[in-house]
Design a protein around this motif. Structure first.
Motif, PDB file in Angstrom:
ATOM      1  N   PHE A 170     -16.101 -19.659  17.597  1.00  0.00           N
ATOM      2  CA  PHE A 170     -14.925 -18.885  16.935  1.00  0.00           C
ATOM      3  C   PHE A 170     -14.222 -17.956  18.077  1.00  0.00           C
ATOM      4  CE2 PHE A 170     -18.714 -19.764  13.889  1.00  0.00           C
ATOM      5  CZ  PHE A 170     -17.778 -21.245  13.608  1.00  0.00           C
ATOM      6  N   ASP A 171     -14.523 -17.874  18.213  1.00  0.00           N
ATOM      7  CA  ASP A 171     -13.406 -16.142  20.097  1.00  0.00           C
ATOM      8  C   ASP A 171     -13.944 -16.982  21.038  1.00  0.00           C
ATOM      9  OD1 ASP A 171     -12.577 -14.667  21.147  1.00  0.00           O
ATOM     10  OD2 ASP A 171     -13.371 -13.062  20.606  1.00  0.00           O
ATOM     11  N   LEU A 172     -13.091 -17.867  21.519  1.00  0.00           N
ATOM     12  CA  LEU A 172     -13.177 -18.896  22.333  1.00  0.00           C
ATOM     13  C   LEU A 172     -13.005 -17.946  24.185  1.00  0.00           C
ATOM     14  CD1 LEU A 172     -11.295 -21.982  21.827  1.00  0.00           C
ATOM     15  CD2 LEU A 172     -13.583 -20.617  21.218  1.00  0.00           C
ATOM     16  N   GLU A 173     -12.202 -17.048  24.104  1.00  0.00           N
ATOM     17  CA  GLU A 173     -12.810 -15.208  24.950  1.00  0.00           C
ATOM     18  C   GLU A 173     -13.491 -15.390  26.186  1.00  0.00           C
ATOM     19  OE1 GLU A 173     -10.722 -12.027  26.616  1.00  0.00           O
ATOM     20  OE2 GLU A 173     -10.546 -12.022  24.270  1.00  0.00           O
ATOM     21  N   PRO A 174     -15.112 -15.457  25.251  1.00  0.00           N
ATOM     22  CA  PRO A 174     -16.092 -15.370  26.242  1.00  0.00           C
ATOM     23  C   PRO A 174     -15.804 -16.947  27.234  1.00  0.00           C
ATOM     24  CG  PRO A 174     -16.486 -15.187  24.744  1.00  0.00           C
ATOM     25  CD  PRO A 174     -15.921 -15.579  24.188  1.00  0.00           C
ATOM     26  N   ALA A 191      -6.834 -18.743  24.999  1.00  0.00           N
ATOM     27  CA  ALA A 191      -8.763 -18.710  24.176  1.00  0.00           C
ATOM     28  C   ALA A 191      -8.061 -18.232  22.860  1.00  0.00           C
ATOM     29  CB  ALA A 191      -9.812 -17.338  25.051  1.00  0.00           C
ATOM     30  N   ARG A 192      -7.454 -17.165  23.001  1.00  0.00           N
ATOM     31  CA  ARG A 192      -7.047 -16.520  21.841  1.00  0.00           C
ATOM     32  C   ARG A 192      -6.345 -17.218  20.611  1.00  0.00           C
ATOM     33  NH1 ARG A 192      -7.098 -11.102  19.757  1.00  0.00           N
ATOM     34  NH2 ARG A 192      -6.394 -10.765  18.237  1.00  0.00           N
ATOM     35  N   ALA A 193      -5.831 -17.907  21.205  1.00  0.00           N
ATOM     36  CA  ALA A 193      -4.604 -18.724  20.167  1.00  0.00           C
ATOM     37  C   ALA A 193      -5.386 -20.095  20.019  1.00  0.00           C
ATOM     38  CB  ALA A 193      -3.521 -19.428  21.100  1.00  0.00           C
ATOM     39  N   HIS A 198      -9.475 -14.407  15.025  1.00  0.00           N
ATOM     40  CA  HIS A 198      -8.216 -14.259  14.822  1.00  0.00           C
ATOM     41  C   HIS A 198      -7.678 -14.413  14.349  1.00  0.00           C
ATOM     42  CE1 HIS A 198     -10.696 -11.878  18.452  1.00  0.00           C
ATOM     43  NE2 HIS A 198     -10.061 -12.489  18.868  1.00  0.00           N
ATOM     44  N   LYS A 199      -7.492 -15.493  13.727  1.00  0.00           N
ATOM     45  CA  LYS A 199      -6.266 -16.686  12.359  1.00  0.00           C
ATOM     46  C   LYS A 199      -6.529 -16.192  10.505  1.00  0.00           C
ATOM     47  CE  LYS A 199      -5.667 -19.988  15.578  1.00  0.00           C
ATOM     48  NZ  LYS A 199      -5.851 -21.073  15.806  1.00  0.00           N
ATOM     49  N   PRO A 200      -5.527 -15.612   9.315  1.00  0.00           N
ATOM     50  CA  PRO A 200      -6.627 -15.412   8.664  1.00  0.00           C
ATOM     51  C   PRO A 200      -6.702 -16.961   8.297  1.00  0.00           C
ATOM     52  CG  PRO A 200      -4.385 -15.210   8.984  1.00  0.00           C
ATOM     53  CD  PRO A 200      -4.658 -15.424  10.015  1.00  0.00           C
ATOM     54  N   PRO A 201      -8.094 -17.359   7.278  1.00  0.00           N
ATOM     55  CA  PRO A 201      -8.139 -18.593   6.590  1.00  0.00           C
ATOM     56  C   PRO A 201      -6.802 -19.199   5.830  1.00  0.00           C
ATOM     57  CG  PRO A 201     -10.002 -17.068   5.788  1.00  0.00           C
ATOM     58  CD  PRO A 201      -8.318 -16.572   6.523  1.00  0.00           C
ATOM     59  N   THR A 202      -7.016 -20.273   5.500  1.00  0.00           N
ATOM     60  CA  THR A 202      -5.805 -20.915   4.507  1.00  0.00           C
ATOM     61  C   THR A 202      -6.464 -21.450   3.717  1.00  0.00           C
ATOM     62  OG1 THR A 202      -5.582 -22.827   6.163  1.00  0.00           O
ATOM     63  CG2 THR A 202      -4.503 -20.689   6.349  1.00  0.00           C
ATOM     64  N   VAL A 203      -7.546 -22.179   3.694  1.00  0.00           N
ATOM     65  CA  VAL A 203      -8.666 -22.702   3.042  1.00  0.00           C
ATOM     66  C   VAL A 203      -9.716 -21.762   2.147  1.00  0.00           C
ATOM     67  CG1 VAL A 203     -10.016 -24.184   2.594  1.00  0.00           C
ATOM     68  CG2 VAL A 203      -8.605 -24.750   4.091  1.00  0.00           C
ATOM     69  N   GLN A 204      -9.418 -21.944   0.459  1.00  0.00           N
ATOM     70  CA  GLN A 204     -10.449 -20.315  -0.135  1.00  0.00           C
ATOM     71  C   GLN A 204     -10.892 -21.637  -0.272  1.00  0.00           C
ATOM     72  OE1 GLN A 204      -9.610 -17.256   0.076  1.00  0.00           O
ATOM     73  NE2 GLN A 204      -7.910 -17.894   1.674  1.00  0.00           N
TER      74      GLN A 204
END
Length: 266
Positions: A170-174, A191-193, A198-204
């Motif tokens: 879920f964090d691709l930088e490594p 990687a960050r994009a 690094h994003k808010p969830p849109t599905v509740q």
């Protein structure tokens, strides 16, 4: 910062599972057998040659499980994973195993967009509650589906009723540090994009996170990271007993496993 060799050891499961090739062979063989036993349709969801999916329909379907395969965005095919369908169809869940183009011919961002097209197409063509699932890179893509503005794709709120991400990233930088980044072509910005953490969830809806108990510390940390970022929908990280990276996927086919607990009332 640790040395590149540390990242390689942490993020390349083939280094810690000596018989990894046995699992690839088993997956392919059991997938062929599943397609021989079950009726299914191979359907296009988009314009690209790899934008196809296999749909296994359950009678009186409770929901549609969308499965996104792993392979570090650069390996495997939907045809290797038909084996997940038979036990789930017996339990009343339809299954769609989606295909996508692979790195380095496309970017991870384009693979993510292909998966969005597949999910949107499935809901329009076969409207029923959707459960998004995936393993490894597919676990990452499952996370990305939970960070997608689905109204832009014509999906109503509530179309996705939950998800299951096994051994996701879920964090691709490594991954900038690993040898196979020659195919992924990640830099810090890309990687960050492409990182759901690094994003808010849109599905509740509940997103179940699971990792094999025998997997590396970094695979466990990756799921904890998403749980901390999305506490409202990711309530725990399930450690699958006696499982490494490759056999952890077996849990998806067992509706008695804790992975399925939020969805058995559908």
């Amino acid at each position: 910062m640790p040395e590149p060799a540390w990242y390689e050891q942490q993020y390349n499961p083939r280094l810690s599972v000596p018989n990894f090739a046995d699992f690839f062979q088993r997956w392919a063989q059991e997938a062929r057998q599943a397609r021989q036993r079950l009726e299914y349709q191979t359907l296009p969801y988009g314009p690209g040659p790899k934008e196809t999916l296999d749909l296994f329909t359950a009678p009186h379907s409770r929901a549609l499980l969308v499965f996104i395969h792993g392979g570090y965005w650069r390996a495997f095919d939907k045809d290797d994973f038909s084996w997940i369908a038979p036990p789930l169809v017996r339990a009343g869940f339809s299954v769609a195993v989606i295909n996508y183009a692979l790195c380095p011919s496309v970017s991870i961002a384009e693979i993510t967009e292909q998966c969005r097209r597949a999910v949107a197409w499935l809901y329009r063509a076969h409207p029923q509650p959707l459960i998004i699932s995936g393993h490894s890179a597919g676990g990452h893509l499952t996370g990305e589906m939970f960070a997608t503005p689905w109204a832009d794709y014509g999906l109503p709120a509530g179309a996705i009723v939950g998800g299951i991400s096994i051994s996701g990233l879920f964090d691709l930088e490594p991954l900038i540090q690993v040898s196979f980044n020659s195919d992924l072509q990640l830099d810090a910005a890309r990687a960050r994009a492409c990182s759901p953490a690094h994003k808010p969830p849109t599905v509740q809806a509940p997103l179940v996170l699971a990792v094999g108990a025998l997997e590396s510390g970094e695979f466990h940390r990756q799921s904890r990271l998403l749980k901390e970022a999305w506490p409202a929908i990711c309530t725990e990280v399930i450690a699958l007993p006696n499982c490494h990276h490759f056999n952890a996927l077996d849990a998806l086919t067992d509706t008695n496993s804790p992975l399925w607990e939020p969805f058995l009332r559908l």
